[in-house]
Scaffold this motif. Sequence first.
Motif, PDB file in Angstrom:
ATOM      1  N   SER A  78       0.825  -1.206   0.000  1.00 14.23           N
ATOM      2  CA  SER A  78       0.000   0.000   0.000  1.00 14.23           C
ATOM      3  C   SER A  78       0.859   1.256   0.000  1.00 14.23           C
ATOM      4  O   SER A  78       2.061   1.214   0.281  1.00 14.23           O
ATOM      5  CB  SER A  78      -0.898   0.009   1.234  1.00 14.23           C
ATOM      6  OG  SER A  78      -0.110   0.159   2.413  1.00 14.23           O
ATOM      7  N   ASP A 127      -4.476  -2.000 -17.777  1.00 20.40           N
ATOM      8  CA  ASP A 127      -5.364  -1.518 -16.717  1.00 20.40           C
ATOM      9  C   ASP A 127      -4.651  -1.319 -15.375  1.00 20.40           C
ATOM     10  O   ASP A 127      -5.288  -0.972 -14.383  1.00 20.40           O
ATOM     11  CB  ASP A 127      -6.546  -2.474 -16.530  1.00 20.40           C
ATOM     12  CG  ASP A 127      -6.129  -3.890 -16.148  1.00 20.40           C
ATOM     13  OD1 ASP A 127      -4.905  -4.147 -16.033  1.00 20.40           O
ATOM     14  OD2 ASP A 127      -7.020  -4.743 -15.956  1.00 20.40           O
ATOM     15  N   GLN A 128      -3.327  -1.524 -15.334  1.00 24.24           N
ATOM     16  CA  GLN A 128      -2.576  -1.330 -14.092  1.00 24.24           C
ATOM     17  C   GLN A 128      -1.951   0.058 -13.993  1.00 24.24           C
ATOM     18  O   GLN A 128      -1.602   0.501 -12.895  1.00 24.24           O
ATOM     19  CB  GLN A 128      -1.469  -2.385 -13.964  1.00 24.24           C
ATOM     20  CG  GLN A 128      -1.955  -3.796 -13.682  1.00 24.24           C
ATOM     21  CD  GLN A 128      -0.779  -4.745 -13.535  1.00 24.24           C
ATOM     22  OE1 GLN A 128      -0.134  -5.131 -14.516  1.00 24.24           O
ATOM     23  NE2 GLN A 128      -0.485  -5.128 -12.303  1.00 24.24           N
ATOM     24  N   GLU A 130      -3.004   3.206 -14.366  1.00 26.14           N
ATOM     25  CA  GLU A 130      -3.683   4.276 -13.644  1.00 26.14           C
ATOM     26  C   GLU A 130      -3.539   4.102 -12.133  1.00 26.14           C
ATOM     27  O   GLU A 130      -3.219   5.061 -11.417  1.00 26.14           O
ATOM     28  CB  GLU A 130      -5.154   4.325 -14.038  1.00 26.14           C
ATOM     29  CG  GLU A 130      -5.903   5.490 -13.397  1.00 26.14           C
ATOM     30  CD  GLU A 130      -7.343   5.591 -13.849  1.00 26.14           C
ATOM     31  OE1 GLU A 130      -8.071   6.449 -13.307  1.00 26.14           O
ATOM     32  OE2 GLU A 130      -7.754   4.811 -14.743  1.00 26.14           O
ATOM     33  N   THR A 131      -3.747   2.897 -11.641  1.00 31.34           N
ATOM     34  CA  THR A 131      -3.626   2.641 -10.208  1.00 31.34           C
ATOM     35  C   THR A 131      -2.196   2.812  -9.730  1.00 31.34           C
ATOM     36  O   THR A 131      -1.939   3.448  -8.686  1.00 31.34           O
ATOM     37  CB  THR A 131      -4.120   1.227  -9.878  1.00 31.34           C
ATOM     38  OG1 THR A 131      -5.498   1.109 -10.252  1.00 31.34           O
ATOM     39  CG2 THR A 131      -3.981   0.933  -8.391  1.00 31.34           C
ATOM     40  N   ALA A 134      -1.296   6.516  -9.673  1.00 32.56           N
ATOM     41  CA  ALA A 134      -1.944   7.243  -8.575  1.00 32.56           C
ATOM     42  C   ALA A 134      -1.234   6.971  -7.252  1.00 32.56           C
ATOM     43  O   ALA A 134      -1.013   7.895  -6.447  1.00 32.56           O
ATOM     44  CB  ALA A 134      -3.410   6.841  -8.481  1.00 32.56           C
ATOM     45  N   LYS A 135      -0.860   5.729  -7.026  1.00 35.10           N
ATOM     46  CA  LYS A 135      -0.152   5.374  -5.796  1.00 35.10           C
ATOM     47  C   LYS A 135       1.228   6.039  -5.755  1.00 35.10           C
ATOM     48  O   LYS A 135       1.641   6.584  -4.725  1.00 35.10           O
ATOM     49  CB  LYS A 135      -0.024   3.863  -5.670  1.00 35.10           C
ATOM     50  CG  LYS A 135      -1.345   3.143  -5.435  1.00 35.10           C
ATOM     51  CD  LYS A 135      -1.191   1.630  -5.514  1.00 35.10           C
ATOM     52  CE  LYS A 135      -0.404   1.053  -4.355  1.00 35.10           C
ATOM     53  NZ  LYS A 135      -0.357  -0.430  -4.417  1.00 35.10           N
ATOM     54  N   ASN A 172       0.347   9.047 -16.334  1.00 35.16           N
ATOM     55  CA  ASN A 172      -0.470   8.555 -15.231  1.00 35.16           C
ATOM     56  C   ASN A 172       0.005   9.011 -13.860  1.00 35.16           C
ATOM     57  O   ASN A 172      -0.498   8.517 -12.841  1.00 35.16           O
ATOM     58  CB  ASN A 172      -0.518   7.025 -15.273  1.00 35.16           C
ATOM     59  CG  ASN A 172      -1.421   6.498 -16.366  1.00 35.16           C
ATOM     60  OD1 ASN A 172      -2.634   6.462 -16.216  1.00 35.16           O
ATOM     61  ND2 ASN A 172      -0.825   6.115 -17.486  1.00 35.16           N
TER      62      ASN A 172
END
Length: 299
Positions: A78, A127-128, A130-131, A134-135, A172
Amino acid sequence: MSVRIGINPLTWTNDDLPSLGGDTPLEVCLSEGKQAGFAGFELGHKFPRKPEVLGPILDNHGLRLVSGWFSGQLLERSVEAEIAAIQDHLHLLKSLGATAMVYCEVTGCVHGDQNTPVSHRPRLAEDQWETFGAKLTQVADYCLEHGVKIAYHHHMGTVVETEEEIDALMANTGDSVGLLLDTGHLTYAGGDPIAVQQRHADRINHVHCKDIRMQVLADAKNRDLSFLDAVLNGVFTVPGDGGIDYATLFKGLHASGYSGWLVVEAEQDPAVAHPLTFATLGANNLKRLCAEAGITLSA
């Protein structure tokens, strides 16, 4: 605009393959780096990681701390866990005046495995991005709040390697994520450092200067070698000693108002490529290239 030249201790001792230069003391790295003409060093595995210990050592040699590598694992943990893991490194950089952190996502990476061809590296699915972006932006925001800006290192054998993947990373992530332009890694990956510099000039906050021996690179790709075997074969050298067009690149850096460090980071076998000789060649070539491009080096 402030530009200085620094060096990575890979010239003397290798972090990914510790047997290279394993017996070389830190004192030799620092004294020879200063003798060669550099103003600062990036971190290596022989550097103390407490600012109260490392600071006086660098001061005694008249050197600055440039930056240091952090192995990111945001694909596995995380944002909160990443920020917790980065604390000691961030504290060291901030305490000693380094304003850029070399950051690379290493989940699944293969560049440190001599038995795995670099072509077997991990890749991000569409699809990975963007996430992940952002992280990474959240982590970069946190670091920037503490005075250190992430310089993302696109690196052979990792999820961000090619020119297209650099573009995806920049698209991104927010502006708090800086880009480390590594001429050698980008050329190895089939990209164009000049085009990337022009396209992402406003995001570049750190530059690694390594040149490529083009015939060695062609052989490494033809035989699908591991990253470390390519290094041992001499794929990298110091700027101005290979096939990369540094003259045009540096003119672009000057035109964009680049401010930061130009770092010689050319991993070679020190038993083959005499460290002081190549460090001196790298420093002299950087100074010449800067002068030709109109880049004024800070004292």
